[in-house]
Design an enzyme around this catalytic site. Structure first.
Site, PDB file in Angstrom:
ATOM      1  N   ARG A 108     -25.203  78.099 -32.299  1.00 38.51           N
ATOM      2  CA  ARG A 108     -24.235  77.014 -32.134  1.00 38.51           C
ATOM      3  C   ARG A 108     -23.312  77.336 -30.962  1.00 38.51           C
ATOM      4  O   ARG A 108     -22.849  78.468 -30.802  1.00 38.51           O
ATOM      5  CB  ARG A 108     -23.392  76.839 -33.405  1.00 38.51           C
ATOM      6  CG  ARG A 108     -24.145  76.176 -34.564  1.00 38.51           C
ATOM      7  CD  ARG A 108     -24.525  74.733 -34.268  1.00 38.51           C
ATOM      8  NE  ARG A 108     -25.188  74.074 -35.393  1.00 38.51           N
ATOM      9  CZ  ARG A 108     -26.501  73.980 -35.555  1.00 38.51           C
ATOM     10  NH1 ARG A 108     -27.328  74.501 -34.664  1.00 38.51           N
ATOM     11  NH2 ARG A 108     -27.008  73.351 -36.604  1.00 38.51           N
ATOM     12  N   HIS A 139     -30.959  71.973 -26.647  1.00 41.03           N
ATOM     13  CA  HIS A 139     -31.020  72.218 -28.100  1.00 41.03           C
ATOM     14  C   HIS A 139     -32.442  72.024 -28.642  1.00 41.03           C
ATOM     15  O   HIS A 139     -32.673  71.211 -29.545  1.00 41.03           O
ATOM     16  CB  HIS A 139     -30.021  71.312 -28.848  1.00 41.03           C
ATOM     17  CG  HIS A 139     -29.632  71.847 -30.189  1.00 41.03           C
ATOM     18  ND1 HIS A 139     -28.343  71.829 -30.669  1.00 41.03           N
ATOM     19  CD2 HIS A 139     -30.357  72.443 -31.163  1.00 41.03           C
ATOM     20  CE1 HIS A 139     -28.306  72.361 -31.886  1.00 41.03           C
ATOM     21  NE2 HIS A 139     -29.529  72.747 -32.205  1.00 41.03           N
TER      22      HIS A 139
HETATM   23  C1  GLV Z   1     -30.772  72.953 -35.561  1.00 46.74           C
HETATM   24  O1  GLV Z   1     -29.886  73.237 -34.809  1.00 46.74           O
HETATM   25  C2  GLV Z   1     -30.770  73.252 -36.966  1.00 46.74           C
HETATM   26  O2  GLV Z   1     -29.712  73.665 -37.463  1.00 46.74           O
HETATM   27  O3  GLV Z   1     -31.807  73.100 -37.620  1.00 46.74           O
END
Ligand code: GLV
Length: 309
Positions: free
Chosen positions: A224, A272
């Site tokens: 994160r 991401h």
């Molecule tokens: C992606 O970031 C997840 O938490 O699965």
């Protein structure tokens, strides 16, 4: 049995199809802002709307379509008091290992530098980094951290691991808790962040802690963005203390247009994607856990709201 499916991004149809394939007897229910939700047995969510959460007090459990739980726990007391279950691996561990192995090997084998050289027509073998001094530090030794540790061990790197509570991992030097953080970070060449975002981990990777790594260390963040102090990383990269970073996650996503990371060649950034939710694996896992709960048994990956993951 009725299951409400909801995603903040609105992409529900492929999930409906997968649920109907895996659990043909189940009725899936969708919900839109402003609607009253008909009674449901379970909820399966990602980035839920507060107005939906407020109507989930009677479900038997809420399942999340991902591994991270911060986007749900942020609702605090507004979150209904029912079991909350995150995904456990479900195809994400191997993707994390692929992503991190790629970033580590690119730095270790100097592929960036060779790419630059090739653009300039230079044939110039560079000295190899010494592997025995190339310590990889993995923060977070859970379901997604362990496949990364194994991949690094496979290549023969010295590996250190850091976790909240003590863990014994064969062949890995492990450290636990904040009091051991300094010793863990000291001298690391590549730091891999796989930690959940909690109060304790927010801004953990700041100037002070990143400054403890070996001079010219490399950072990989796949968990994160808010764990990293982004301006501090820029300062350390500009000073040469940190050689570069591969970042898949950011404090604000999508990464805003004027952000300095976009123009920093020593930062590789991806949107991401380090471990995408594999829909089929995820639905199979959720279906198995629903069966387990229906049998009156306990499931794994139950979120601990106090710990924050
Ligand atoms: C992606 O970031 C997840 O938490 O699965």
């Amino acid at each position: 049995m009725r299951i409400v499916l909801y995603r903040g991004d609105g992409v529900i149809e492929p999930w409906e199809r997968e649920f109907h394939a895996v659990m043909p007897d189940v009725q899936t229910v969708t919900w839109k802002e402003g609607e009253l939700l008909a009674p449901c047995d379970y909820a399966v969510l990602w980035n839920p709307a507060p107005a939906l959460l407020a109507q989930l007090g009677d479900v038997k459990a809420i399942f999340l379509m991902g591994a991270g739980v911060d986007a749900v726990l942020k609702f605090g007391d507004a979150l209904p008091d029912v079991p909350l279950v995150r995904l456990g691996d479900a195809g994400m561990g191997v993707q994390m290992a692929e992503y991190v192995a790629h970033a580590v090997l690119r730095y270790f084998r100097r592929f960036d530098e060779y790419e630059q050289q090739a653009r300039h027509g230079a044939w110039n073998p560079l000295p190899q980094h010494a592997k025995e001094h190339f310590t990889i530090g993995v923060m977070g030794l859970g379901r997604l951290g362990m496949p990364v540790v194994e991949a690094m061990r496979h290549f023969g790197f010295p590996v250190r691991g850091w976790s909240r509570s003590p863990k014994d991992v064969p062949g890995v030097q492990t450290f636990a808790g904040m009091e051991a953080l300094g010793d863990f970070l000291h001298g690391i060449r590549v730091l891999v962040c796989m930690l959940p975002l909690t109060q304790e981990t927010t801004n953990l990777l700041d100037r002070h802690n990143l400054g403890r790594l070996a001079s010219g260390a490399y950072l990989i963040n796949v968990s994160r963005g808010a764990i990293l102090n982004e301006p501090d990383l820029m300062t350390l990269i500009r000073s040469g203390q940190i050689a570069g970073a591969t970042l898949d996650v950011f404090r604000h996503e999508p990464l805003p247009a004027p952000h300095p990371f976009w123009n920093e060649p020593r930062i590789t950034l991806t949107p991401h994607i380090s471990a995408l939710t594999m829909r089929h694996d995820a639905v199979r896992q959720i279906a198995d856990k629903i069966q387990t709960l229906e049998n009156g048994e306990a499931v794994t990956e139950l979120v601990d709201r106090q710990l924050g993951y």
